[in-house]
Design an enzyme around this catalytic site. Sequence first.
Site, PDB file in Angstrom:
ATOM      1  N   CYS A 153      39.251  40.252  36.926  1.00 27.02           N
ATOM      2  CA  CYS A 153      39.085  41.110  35.746  1.00 27.02           C
ATOM      3  C   CYS A 153      39.510  40.365  34.489  1.00 27.02           C
ATOM      4  O   CYS A 153      40.711  40.107  34.282  1.00 27.02           O
ATOM      5  CB  CYS A 153      39.903  42.390  35.932  1.00 27.02           C
ATOM      6  SG  CYS A 153      40.043  43.409  34.454  1.00 27.02           S
ATOM      7  N   CYS A 187      41.822  42.305  32.105  1.00 25.56           N
ATOM      8  CA  CYS A 187      43.177  42.362  32.654  1.00 25.56           C
ATOM      9  C   CYS A 187      43.997  41.161  32.203  1.00 25.56           C
ATOM     10  O   CYS A 187      45.197  41.273  31.926  1.00 25.56           O
ATOM     11  CB  CYS A 187      43.149  42.407  34.177  1.00 25.56           C
ATOM     12  SG  CYS A 187      42.358  43.863  34.892  1.00 25.56           S
TER      13      CYS A 187
END
Length: 323
Positions: free
Chosen positions: A79, A82
Site C-alpha cells: 500500500c 500507507c
Amino acid sequence: MQPRNMSMSGVVDLAAVKAAQEAKAKAEQARAEAARQGGTGAVSPADLVIDVDEAGFERDVLQRSAEVPVVIDFWAEWCQPCKQLSPVLERLAVEYDGRFLLARIDVDANQMLMQQFGIQGVPAVFAVVAGQALPLFQGAAGEEQIRQTLDQLVAVAEERFGLTGLTVDPDAEPGGAPQTAPAAGPYDASLNAAALALDAGDLGGAVQAYRNVLADDPQHPEALLGLAQAELLQRVQDMDPHKVRREAAENPSDVAAQIAAADLDLVGGHVDDAFGRLIDTVRLTAGDDRDAARVRLLELFEVVGPEDPRVIGARRALARALF
C-alpha cells in the site's frame, strides 16, 4: 475479541465507564508497586509505537485501552498511501508524548482483525478507548486533519473516561511498564464504589455513589456522566418495552408516555428518535407538561454528551420549539 462500534461522544454503555474506573485503580496499584521497587514505571518513546497481531490484540490493544487511547494503523506492505501515512502517525505518537499509543497491524498477516473491523481498504485508522472501537478515518489524510482527529480523541478519552495517557521518560529502557500520568484523585473511592455497585446490578447504589461525588464537586465530568447513565438505566430496568411503545404510539399527547418511550429509545441507541420525540412533545405542550419534557431532554443530553453533534443540533431544535 470482536471490537464494538461506538460514537466518540459516548453511548449508553456503563461498561466503558467502569473499565476506565477500574483501570485507574489498577494504575494506582502499579505506581505504588513501582515506587516500592524504586522504579518510575514510565515507558520509553519507543514503546509508544507497537506492532500487534491477532494473538496479542486483546492484551496489547483492548487491555491497554483501559489505560490510554490506542490508535490502530491498519496497513499493508504493498500500500503506497500507507507508506506516507504510517510515518506521520509514528512521529505524532512520539510528539503527543504518551497521550495515545499507536498500534500497527499488517492486514495481510491479520485477516481476521481486518474482517472484524469491517475494513474495505487500507490505510484505515481506528481507535479503541476503554475497550470500545471507533473509526477515525480511511485513506490518505493530511497532517492537519490527523492532528484535529487526535486532539478530539485524547480530549474525549480524558473527559469521558479519565484516560490521560502514559508517562514517558526519554531515558527509560524500551519495554518498561506503562503508567498513567495522574495521581489518585480525591473521588476515586466513590467512583470505584459506583463501579462495584454497577457490577453487582445495584443501580441505586451507583446513583448514590455518583451523587456523593457531585455533592462536593457539582461539575465533576465523570460523575455527571455516570449519574445520568445510571439514572437512565434505573428508570428503564422494569419497563415493558412493548407496552411503553404501544402507549406512546396510541397517546401522542401523553407526556409521561412520550418521556418513557424516549428513555427506551436512547437505551436502544436511537438517539435522534429520543431527542426528536421529546422536542415534538415540547412543541405540542405547555406549562408543567412542557417543562417535564424539556427537563428530561436536558437529562438525556447529559447521557450522550454536550459536544456530540446530535446534542448540538437538538439544542438548536429545542430552542426553536420553546421560542
